[in-house]
Design a protein around this motif. Structure first.
Motif, mmCIF file in Angstrom:
data_model
loop_
_atom_site.group_PDB
_atom_site.id
_atom_site.type_symbol
_atom_site.label_atom_id
_atom_site.label_comp_id
_atom_site.label_asym_id
_atom_site.label_seq_id
_atom_site.Cartn_x
_atom_site.Cartn_y
_atom_site.Cartn_z
ATOM 1 N N ARG A 110 0.841 -1.214 0.000
ATOM 2 C CA ARG A 110 0.000 0.000 0.000
ATOM 3 C C ARG A 110 0.869 1.255 0.000
ATOM 4 O O ARG A 110 0.596 2.218 -0.725
ATOM 5 N N ALA A 111 1.929 1.266 0.819
ATOM 6 C CA ALA A 111 2.808 2.434 0.887
ATOM 7 C C ALA A 111 3.505 2.665 -0.454
ATOM 8 O O ALA A 111 3.603 3.810 -0.920
ATOM 9 N N VAL A 112 3.969 1.609 -1.095
ATOM 10 C CA VAL A 112 4.635 1.739 -2.394
ATOM 11 C C VAL A 112 3.656 2.273 -3.426
ATOM 12 O O VAL A 112 4.000 3.154 -4.229
ATOM 13 N N ASN A 113 2.427 1.769 -3.409
ATOM 14 C CA ASN A 113 1.426 2.254 -4.361
ATOM 15 C C ASN A 113 1.134 3.734 -4.151
ATOM 16 O O ASN A 113 1.033 4.507 -5.122
ATOM 17 N N GLN A 114 0.993 4.156 -2.910
ATOM 18 C CA GLN A 114 0.723 5.561 -2.606
ATOM 19 C C GLN A 114 1.883 6.438 -3.055
ATOM 20 O O GLN A 114 1.685 7.483 -3.687
ATOM 21 N N LEU A 115 3.104 6.014 -2.761
ATOM 22 C CA LEU A 115 4.272 6.800 -3.148
ATOM 23 C C LEU A 115 4.428 6.849 -4.674
ATOM 24 O O LEU A 115 4.820 7.888 -5.225
ATOM 25 N N SER A 116 4.097 5.779 -5.343
ATOM 26 C CA SER A 116 4.160 5.770 -6.814
ATOM 27 C C SER A 116 3.160 6.760 -7.395
ATOM 28 O O SER A 116 3.469 7.488 -8.350
ATOM 29 N N LEU A 117 1.964 6.779 -6.828
ATOM 30 C CA LEU A 117 0.944 7.723 -7.297
ATOM 31 C C LEU A 117 1.395 9.164 -7.066
ATOM 32 O O LEU A 117 1.298 10.011 -7.973
ATOM 33 N N GLU A 118 1.916 9.460 -5.877
ATOM 34 C CA GLU A 118 2.401 10.815 -5.592
ATOM 35 C C GLU A 118 3.564 11.183 -6.517
ATOM 36 O O GLU A 118 3.645 12.314 -6.999
ATOM 37 N N ASN A 119 4.450 10.253 -6.773
ATOM 38 C CA ASN A 119 5.577 10.499 -7.657
ATOM 39 C C ASN A 119 5.082 10.830 -9.070
ATOM 40 O O ASN A 119 5.584 11.764 -9.712
ATOM 41 N N GLN A 120 4.113 10.082 -9.537
ATOM 42 C CA GLN A 120 3.568 10.345 -10.879
ATOM 43 C C GLN A 120 2.903 11.727 -10.943
ATOM 44 O O GLN A 120 3.060 12.449 -11.930
ATOM 45 N N GLN A 121 2.192 12.103 -9.896
ATOM 46 C CA GLN A 121 1.560 13.416 -9.864
ATOM 47 C C GLN A 121 2.610 14.522 -9.905
ATOM 48 O O GLN A 121 2.457 15.514 -10.629
ATOM 49 N N LEU A 122 3.685 14.360 -9.149
ATOM 50 C CA LEU A 122 4.748 15.362 -9.153
ATOM 51 C C LEU A 122 5.435 15.444 -10.514
ATOM 52 O O LEU A 122 5.743 16.530 -11.004
ATOM 53 N N ARG A 123 5.647 14.331 -11.156
ATOM 54 C CA ARG A 123 6.254 14.329 -12.484
ATOM 55 C C ARG A 123 5.342 15.023 -13.499
ATOM 56 O O ARG A 123 5.811 15.759 -14.364
ATOM 57 N N THR A 124 4.047 14.791 -13.367
ATOM 58 C CA THR A 124 3.092 15.447 -14.275
ATOM 59 C C THR A 124 3.111 16.953 -14.072
ATOM 60 O O THR A 124 3.101 17.729 -15.030
ATOM 61 N N GLU A 125 3.139 17.397 -12.820
ATOM 62 C CA GLU A 125 3.186 18.829 -12.532
ATOM 63 C C GLU A 125 4.465 19.459 -13.082
ATOM 64 O O GLU A 125 4.445 20.565 -13.623
ATOM 65 N N LEU A 126 5.578 18.766 -12.947
ATOM 66 C CA LEU A 126 6.848 19.293 -13.455
ATOM 67 C C LEU A 126 6.859 19.369 -14.978
ATOM 68 O O LEU A 126 7.464 20.268 -15.558
ATOM 69 N N ALA A 127 6.223 18.445 -15.620
ATOM 70 C CA ALA A 127 6.237 18.400 -17.085
ATOM 71 C C ALA A 127 5.218 19.365 -17.702
ATOM 72 O O ALA A 127 5.348 19.738 -18.867
ATOM 73 N N ALA A 128 4.236 19.787 -16.937
ATOM 74 C CA ALA A 128 3.187 20.657 -17.489
ATOM 75 C C ALA A 128 3.747 22.063 -17.732
ATOM 76 O O ALA A 128 4.533 22.581 -16.939
ATOM 77 N N PRO A 129 3.361 22.690 -18.855
ATOM 78 C CA PRO A 129 3.827 24.074 -19.110
ATOM 79 C C PRO A 129 3.195 25.023 -18.099
ATOM 80 O O PRO A 129 2.060 24.868 -17.700
ATOM 81 N N ARG A 130 3.960 26.019 -17.757
ATOM 82 C CA ARG A 130 3.468 27.012 -16.783
ATOM 83 C C ARG A 130 2.736 28.116 -17.545
ATOM 84 O O ARG A 130 3.244 28.642 -18.538
ATOM 85 N N GLY A 131 1.585 28.458 -17.080
ATOM 86 C CA GLY A 131 0.790 29.504 -17.741
ATOM 87 C C GLY A 131 1.302 30.892 -17.443
ATOM 88 O O GLY A 131 1.319 31.765 -18.298
ATOM 89 N N ARG A 132 1.734 31.162 -16.289
ATOM 90 C CA ARG A 132 2.188 32.511 -15.929
ATOM 91 C C ARG A 132 3.643 32.455 -15.525
ATOM 92 O O ARG A 132 4.026 31.683 -14.671
ATOM 93 N N LEU A 133 4.376 33.275 -16.133
ATOM 94 C CA LEU A 133 5.763 33.408 -15.740
ATOM 95 C C LEU A 133 5.972 34.814 -15.231
ATOM 96 O O LEU A 133 5.505 35.777 -15.822
#
Length: 144
Positions: free
Chosen positions: A104-127
Protein backbone atom coordinates in the motif's frame (compact mmCIF):
# COMPACT_ATOMS: atom_id res chain seq x y z
CA UNK A 1 34.35 -60.62 9.48
CA UNK A 2 32.10 -63.38 10.81
CA UNK A 3 30.30 -62.98 14.12
CA UNK A 4 31.48 -64.78 17.22
CA UNK A 5 29.62 -68.06 17.78
CA UNK A 6 28.26 -66.91 21.15
CA UNK A 7 27.24 -63.43 19.92
CA UNK A 8 23.49 -64.06 20.12
CA UNK A 9 23.85 -65.51 23.62
CA UNK A 10 25.87 -62.49 24.77
CA UNK A 11 23.24 -60.15 23.36
CA UNK A 12 20.42 -62.00 25.13
CA UNK A 13 22.35 -61.95 28.43
CA UNK A 14 23.08 -58.25 28.03
CA UNK A 15 19.40 -57.63 27.29
CA UNK A 16 18.43 -59.40 30.53
CA UNK A 17 20.98 -57.42 32.57
CA UNK A 18 19.87 -54.05 31.16
CA UNK A 19 16.19 -54.83 31.67
CA UNK A 20 16.93 -56.01 35.22
CA UNK A 21 18.78 -52.76 35.90
CA UNK A 22 22.12 -54.45 36.54
CA UNK A 23 24.36 -53.49 33.62
CA UNK A 24 28.03 -54.45 33.83
CA UNK A 25 29.59 -52.89 30.73
CA UNK A 26 27.27 -49.98 29.82
CA UNK A 27 25.27 -47.16 31.35
CA UNK A 28 22.12 -49.30 31.18
CA UNK A 29 20.25 -46.97 28.84
CA UNK A 30 17.42 -48.51 26.87
CA UNK A 31 19.22 -48.08 23.55
CA UNK A 32 20.83 -50.32 20.98
CA UNK A 33 24.15 -48.60 21.63
CA UNK A 34 23.99 -49.50 25.32
CA UNK A 35 22.86 -53.03 24.49
CA UNK A 36 25.80 -53.49 22.11
CA UNK A 37 28.22 -52.14 24.73
CA UNK A 38 26.71 -54.38 27.37
CA UNK A 39 27.02 -57.44 25.10
CA UNK A 40 30.50 -56.31 24.04
CA UNK A 41 29.61 -56.63 20.38
CA UNK A 42 29.80 -54.06 17.58
CA UNK A 43 26.66 -51.97 17.15
CA UNK A 44 26.16 -53.25 13.63
CA UNK A 45 25.69 -56.74 15.11
CA UNK A 46 22.27 -55.48 16.24
CA UNK A 47 21.49 -53.17 13.34
CA UNK A 48 22.52 -55.55 10.54
CA UNK A 49 23.01 -59.15 11.64
CA UNK A 50 20.56 -59.62 14.51
CA UNK A 51 17.63 -57.36 13.76
CA UNK A 52 15.33 -59.84 15.45
CA UNK A 53 17.18 -59.34 18.75
CA UNK A 54 17.07 -55.57 18.37
CA UNK A 55 13.31 -55.72 17.81
CA UNK A 56 12.91 -58.17 20.70
CA UNK A 57 14.77 -55.76 22.99
CA UNK A 58 12.51 -52.85 22.05
CA UNK A 59 9.42 -55.06 22.39
CA UNK A 60 10.47 -56.08 25.91
CA UNK A 61 11.10 -52.44 26.83
CA UNK A 62 7.63 -51.46 25.63
CA UNK A 63 6.02 -54.49 27.32
CA UNK A 64 7.35 -53.22 30.63
CA UNK A 65 5.56 -49.94 30.05
CA UNK A 66 8.79 -48.13 29.34
CA UNK A 67 9.87 -46.20 26.32
CA UNK A 68 13.25 -46.68 24.66
CA UNK A 69 15.60 -43.74 25.18
CA UNK A 70 15.80 -43.13 21.45
CA UNK A 71 12.01 -42.80 21.33
CA UNK A 72 12.05 -40.41 24.30
CA UNK A 73 14.61 -38.21 22.52
CA UNK A 74 12.58 -38.27 19.32
CA UNK A 75 9.39 -37.34 21.17
CA UNK A 76 11.16 -34.39 22.83
CA UNK A 77 12.49 -33.32 19.47
CA UNK A 78 8.99 -33.53 17.98
CA UNK A 79 7.66 -31.25 20.72
CA UNK A 80 10.43 -28.71 20.07
CA UNK A 81 9.85 -28.86 16.32
CA UNK A 82 6.12 -28.29 16.77
CA UNK A 83 6.86 -25.26 18.94
CA UNK A 84 9.24 -23.91 16.31
CA UNK A 85 6.66 -24.54 13.59
CA UNK A 86 4.05 -22.58 15.58
CA UNK A 87 6.48 -19.69 16.08
CA UNK A 88 7.35 -19.75 12.38
CA UNK A 89 3.65 -19.68 11.48
CA UNK A 90 3.13 -16.61 13.69
CA UNK A 91 6.15 -14.88 12.17
CA UNK A 92 4.98 -15.73 8.66
CA UNK A 93 1.53 -14.30 9.36
CA UNK A 94 3.13 -11.08 10.65
CA UNK A 95 5.40 -10.86 7.61
CA UNK A 96 2.42 -11.32 5.29
CA UNK A 97 0.60 -8.50 7.06
CA UNK A 98 3.72 -6.33 6.80
CA UNK A 99 3.96 -7.02 3.08
CA UNK A 100 0.41 -5.81 2.54
CA UNK A 101 1.19 -2.55 4.36
CA UNK A 102 4.37 -2.07 2.37
CA UNK A 103 2.54 -2.70 -0.91
CA UNK A 104 0.00 0.00 0.00
CA UNK A 105 2.81 2.43 0.89
CA UNK A 106 4.63 1.74 -2.39
CA UNK A 107 1.43 2.25 -4.36
CA UNK A 108 0.72 5.56 -2.61
CA UNK A 109 4.27 6.80 -3.15
CA UNK A 110 4.16 5.77 -6.81
CA UNK A 111 0.94 7.72 -7.30
CA UNK A 112 2.40 10.82 -5.59
CA UNK A 113 5.58 10.50 -7.66
CA UNK A 114 3.57 10.35 -10.88
CA UNK A 115 1.56 13.42 -9.86
CA UNK A 116 4.75 15.36 -9.15
CA UNK A 117 6.25 14.33 -12.48
CA UNK A 118 3.09 15.45 -14.28
CA UNK A 119 3.19 18.83 -12.53
CA UNK A 120 6.85 19.29 -13.46
CA UNK A 121 6.24 18.40 -17.09
CA UNK A 122 3.19 20.66 -17.49
CA UNK A 123 3.83 24.07 -19.11
CA UNK A 124 3.47 27.01 -16.78
CA UNK A 125 0.79 29.50 -17.74
CA UNK A 126 2.19 32.51 -15.93
CA UNK A 127 5.76 33.41 -15.74
CA UNK A 128 6.96 36.26 -13.65
CA UNK A 129 10.42 37.59 -14.06
CA UNK A 130 11.98 38.69 -10.86
CA UNK A 131 14.38 41.58 -10.96
CA UNK A 132 17.96 40.61 -10.60
CA UNK A 133 19.03 43.95 -9.10
CA UNK A 134 16.90 46.45 -7.27
CA UNK A 135 16.17 49.73 -9.11
CA UNK A 136 17.31 52.97 -7.51
CA UNK A 137 14.46 54.95 -5.98
CA UNK A 138 12.78 57.42 -8.28
CA UNK A 139 13.33 61.09 -7.61
CA UNK A 140 10.57 62.94 -5.82
CA UNK A 141 7.56 63.50 -7.93
CA UNK A 142 8.58 61.12 -10.70
CA UNK A 143 7.18 57.74 -11.08
CA UNK A 144 8.49 54.92 -13.12
Amino acid sequence: MSPAPDERDRIRSAMDRILAGTPEHSNGALTIVALAMEAQVPRNALTQRHLDLKNEFYDKVRARGQMPDSEKRLRKQIVKLKELRDKDAEELAQLRADVQGLVRAVNQLSLENQQLRTELAAPRGRLRVLPTQPHPPAPYGLST
